[in-house]
Design an enzyme around this catalytic site. Structure first.
Site, PDB file in Angstrom:
ATOM      1  N   ARG A  59       4.511  18.556   0.670  1.00 33.85           N
ATOM      2  CA  ARG A  59       5.337  19.653   0.139  1.00 33.85           C
ATOM      3  C   ARG A  59       4.906  20.097  -1.253  1.00 33.85           C
ATOM      4  O   ARG A  59       5.489  21.033  -1.807  1.00 33.85           O
ATOM      5  CB  ARG A  59       6.810  19.203   0.084  1.00 33.85           C
ATOM      6  CG  ARG A  59       7.492  19.122   1.416  1.00 33.85           C
ATOM      7  CD  ARG A  59       7.693  20.487   2.046  1.00 33.85           C
ATOM      8  NE  ARG A  59       8.570  21.335   1.261  1.00 33.85           N
ATOM      9  CZ  ARG A  59       9.892  21.380   1.420  1.00 33.85           C
ATOM     10  NH1 ARG A  59      10.487  20.609   2.325  1.00 33.85           N
ATOM     11  NH2 ARG A  59      10.623  22.189   0.685  1.00 33.85           N
ATOM     12  N   GLY A  66       0.916  -1.255   4.340  1.00 32.81           N
ATOM     13  CA  GLY A  66       1.398   0.049   3.932  1.00 32.81           C
ATOM     14  C   GLY A  66       2.188   0.772   4.998  1.00 32.81           C
ATOM     15  O   GLY A  66       3.400   0.932   4.887  1.00 32.81           O
ATOM     16  N   HIS A  67       1.516   1.191   6.064  1.00 34.53           N
ATOM     17  CA  HIS A  67       2.140   2.077   7.046  1.00 34.53           C
ATOM     18  C   HIS A  67       3.434   1.495   7.610  1.00 34.53           C
ATOM     19  O   HIS A  67       4.492   2.150   7.587  1.00 34.53           O
ATOM     20  CB  HIS A  67       1.159   2.363   8.183  1.00 34.53           C
ATOM     21  CG  HIS A  67       1.691   3.299   9.212  1.00 34.53           C
ATOM     22  ND1 HIS A  67       1.651   4.674   9.061  1.00 34.53           N
ATOM     23  CD2 HIS A  67       2.309   3.073  10.406  1.00 34.53           C
ATOM     24  CE1 HIS A  67       2.208   5.241  10.118  1.00 34.53           C
ATOM     25  NE2 HIS A  67       2.612   4.300  10.942  1.00 34.53           N
ATOM     26  N   ASN A  90       0.853  -1.183   0.000  1.00 36.31           N
ATOM     27  CA  ASN A  90       0.000   0.000   0.000  1.00 36.31           C
ATOM     28  C   ASN A  90       0.898   1.245   0.000  1.00 36.31           C
ATOM     29  O   ASN A  90       1.707   1.436   0.919  1.00 36.31           O
ATOM     30  CB  ASN A  90      -0.904  -0.014   1.234  1.00 36.31           C
ATOM     31  CG  ASN A  90      -1.910   1.120   1.243  1.00 36.31           C
ATOM     32  OD1 ASN A  90      -1.597   2.243   0.888  1.00 36.31           O
ATOM     33  ND2 ASN A  90      -3.127   0.828   1.679  1.00 36.31           N
ATOM     34  N   GLU A 135      -8.789   0.261  -2.744  1.00 34.38           N
ATOM     35  CA  GLU A 135      -9.643   0.206  -1.561  1.00 34.38           C
ATOM     36  C   GLU A 135     -10.442   1.494  -1.443  1.00 34.38           C
ATOM     37  O   GLU A 135      -9.974   2.558  -1.841  1.00 34.38           O
ATOM     38  CB  GLU A 135      -8.800   0.050  -0.290  1.00 34.38           C
ATOM     39  CG  GLU A 135      -7.930  -1.173  -0.243  1.00 34.38           C
ATOM     40  CD  GLU A 135      -7.114  -1.238   1.037  1.00 34.38           C
ATOM     41  OE1 GLU A 135      -6.597  -2.319   1.339  1.00 34.38           O
ATOM     42  OE2 GLU A 135      -6.984  -0.196   1.730  1.00 34.38           O
ATOM     43  N   HIS A 152      -4.035  -4.431   7.920  1.00 36.18           N
ATOM     44  CA  HIS A 152      -4.080  -3.342   8.899  1.00 36.18           C
ATOM     45  C   HIS A 152      -3.186  -3.674  10.101  1.00 36.18           C
ATOM     46  O   HIS A 152      -3.465  -4.589  10.860  1.00 36.18           O
ATOM     47  CB  HIS A 152      -5.490  -3.022   9.387  1.00 36.18           C
ATOM     48  CG  HIS A 152      -5.617  -1.595   9.844  1.00 36.18           C
ATOM     49  ND1 HIS A 152      -5.997  -0.575   8.998  1.00 36.18           N
ATOM     50  CD2 HIS A 152      -5.358  -1.004  11.031  1.00 36.18           C
ATOM     51  CE1 HIS A 152      -6.003   0.573   9.650  1.00 36.18           C
ATOM     52  NE2 HIS A 152      -5.604   0.343  10.887  1.00 36.18           N
ATOM     53  N   ASP A 153      -2.118  -2.911  10.226  1.00 37.70           N
ATOM     54  CA  ASP A 153      -1.153  -3.011  11.330  1.00 37.70           C
ATOM     55  C   ASP A 153      -0.352  -4.310  11.336  1.00 37.70           C
ATOM     56  O   ASP A 153       0.265  -4.654  12.356  1.00 37.70           O
ATOM     57  CB  ASP A 153      -1.840  -2.807  12.687  1.00 37.70           C
ATOM     58  CG  ASP A 153      -2.245  -1.360  12.909  1.00 37.70           C
ATOM     59  OD1 ASP A 153      -1.823  -0.492  12.114  1.00 37.70           O
ATOM     60  OD2 ASP A 153      -2.981  -1.090  13.874  1.00 37.70           O
ATOM     61  N   HIS A 187      -3.911  11.851   0.396  1.00 39.99           N
ATOM     62  CA  HIS A 187      -2.731  11.050   0.041  1.00 39.99           C
ATOM     63  C   HIS A 187      -2.839  10.641  -1.426  1.00 39.99           C
ATOM     64  O   HIS A 187      -2.409  11.388  -2.295  1.00 39.99           O
ATOM     65  CB  HIS A 187      -2.528   9.863   0.993  1.00 39.99           C
ATOM     66  CG  HIS A 187      -3.770   9.228   1.514  1.00 39.99           C
ATOM     67  ND1 HIS A 187      -4.695   8.585   0.710  1.00 39.99           N
ATOM     68  CD2 HIS A 187      -4.256   9.124   2.785  1.00 39.99           C
ATOM     69  CE1 HIS A 187      -5.672   8.111   1.445  1.00 39.99           C
ATOM     70  NE2 HIS A 187      -5.447   8.427   2.712  1.00 39.99           N
ATOM     71  N   HIS A 208      -5.628   3.553  -1.554  1.00 35.21           N
ATOM     72  CA  HIS A 208      -6.907   3.814  -0.894  1.00 35.21           C
ATOM     73  C   HIS A 208      -7.219   5.302  -1.060  1.00 35.21           C
ATOM     74  O   HIS A 208      -6.987   6.105  -0.151  1.00 35.21           O
ATOM     75  CB  HIS A 208      -6.828   3.435   0.585  1.00 35.21           C
ATOM     76  CG  HIS A 208      -8.138   3.463   1.293  1.00 35.21           C
ATOM     77  ND1 HIS A 208      -8.476   2.547   2.279  1.00 35.21           N
ATOM     78  CD2 HIS A 208      -9.205   4.293   1.190  1.00 35.21           C
ATOM     79  CE1 HIS A 208      -9.689   2.819   2.733  1.00 35.21           C
ATOM     80  NE2 HIS A 208     -10.151   3.886   2.091  1.00 35.21           N
TER      81      HIS A 208
END
Length: 238
Positions: free
Chosen positions: A18, A214-215, A7, A70, A191-192, A50, A43
């Protein structure tokens, strides 16, 4: 084999902070594929904080692996975007306006008729459908009644509990996965998930087809580099 879909939302977040085109979202996606990612996930949200809608068109035209979009199908603009791009997969997520990140699955009982309609719409366009759900047997069973191809298990609760009690954390996911298999649903998760908890999850969940990360992956790449990070996440799925 469980596929790793990367992701790239957080890359877009950094770019947007920026203005301009640094980092280049499209180039990161192409590099992720070159380094071993088996899919790219985005997503897009209505405020485009984003991933921008134009990013989706640019990515669709350039990437060669699976493309997973997503989002909340209650937003007409999202539905139109997906139909215009025809990704490999659309993952239906019940986000609210302004929500920072996804934090719950669909109530597939309450929304069953609607999700059945949306699943059919995307499938008629040749797009595989996955519905984001909590690891609740009732939600999994109702999801199967919508005609969806897959479900994606929302794994934040697993990631949180894993730190203290992995066996307890994984149990509801094992039960949900077993039921999904019995009902003929393909199984994704996300997720996580990270380098600490991914291998255990993968080892315990039968027939896991795909994880979308992703994160944590992008954060790890700040220290390890994107190529090494993707290599390490792929190693957790062996």
């Amino acid at each position: 084999m469980t596929k790793l879909s990367v992701n790239i939302n957080k890359v877009a977040t950094l770019r947007n902070s920026r203005g301009g085109n640094t980092p280049n979202v499209l180039q990161v996606a192409l590099d992720a594929e070159k380094f071993g990612a088996q899919g790219i996930t985005v997503h897009p949200r209505p405020d485009e904080r984003h991933i921008r809608y134009q990013d989706v068109f640019d990515l669709k035209a350039a990437i060669s692996t699976e493309f997973n979009i997503e989002g909340n199908c209650k937003e007409k603009k999202f539905v139109d975007l997906v139909l215009a791009n025809k990704p490999t997969q659309v993952t239906l997520v019940p986000d609210e306006q302004g929500q920072i990140t996804s934090n719950h699955g669909w109530d597939t009982i309450k929304n069953q008729s609607y999700l059945r309609e949306m699943s059919a719409l995307f499938q008629e366009a040749g797009i595989r459908v996955s519905i984001f759900v909590d690891p609740d047997p009732k939600m999994v069973e109702a999801a199967a009644q919508t005609g969806t191809d897959r479900i994606e298990l929302y794994t934040e609760a697993y990631a949180t509990k894993y730190l203290n009690d992995p066996a307890s954390a994984i149990q509801p996911y094992k039960e949900a996965a077993q039921l999904a298999n019995e009902l003929g649903l393909g199984l994704n998760a996300g997720h996580d998930l990270d380098l600490n908890n991914l291998h255990y999850f993968h080892k315990k969940i039968p027939n896991l087809l795909e994880v979308s990360i992703g994160h944590a992956l992008i954060a790890d790449a700040l220290y390890l580099g994107l190529e090494e990070t993707i290599k390490r996440y792929r190693a957790q799925l062996i």
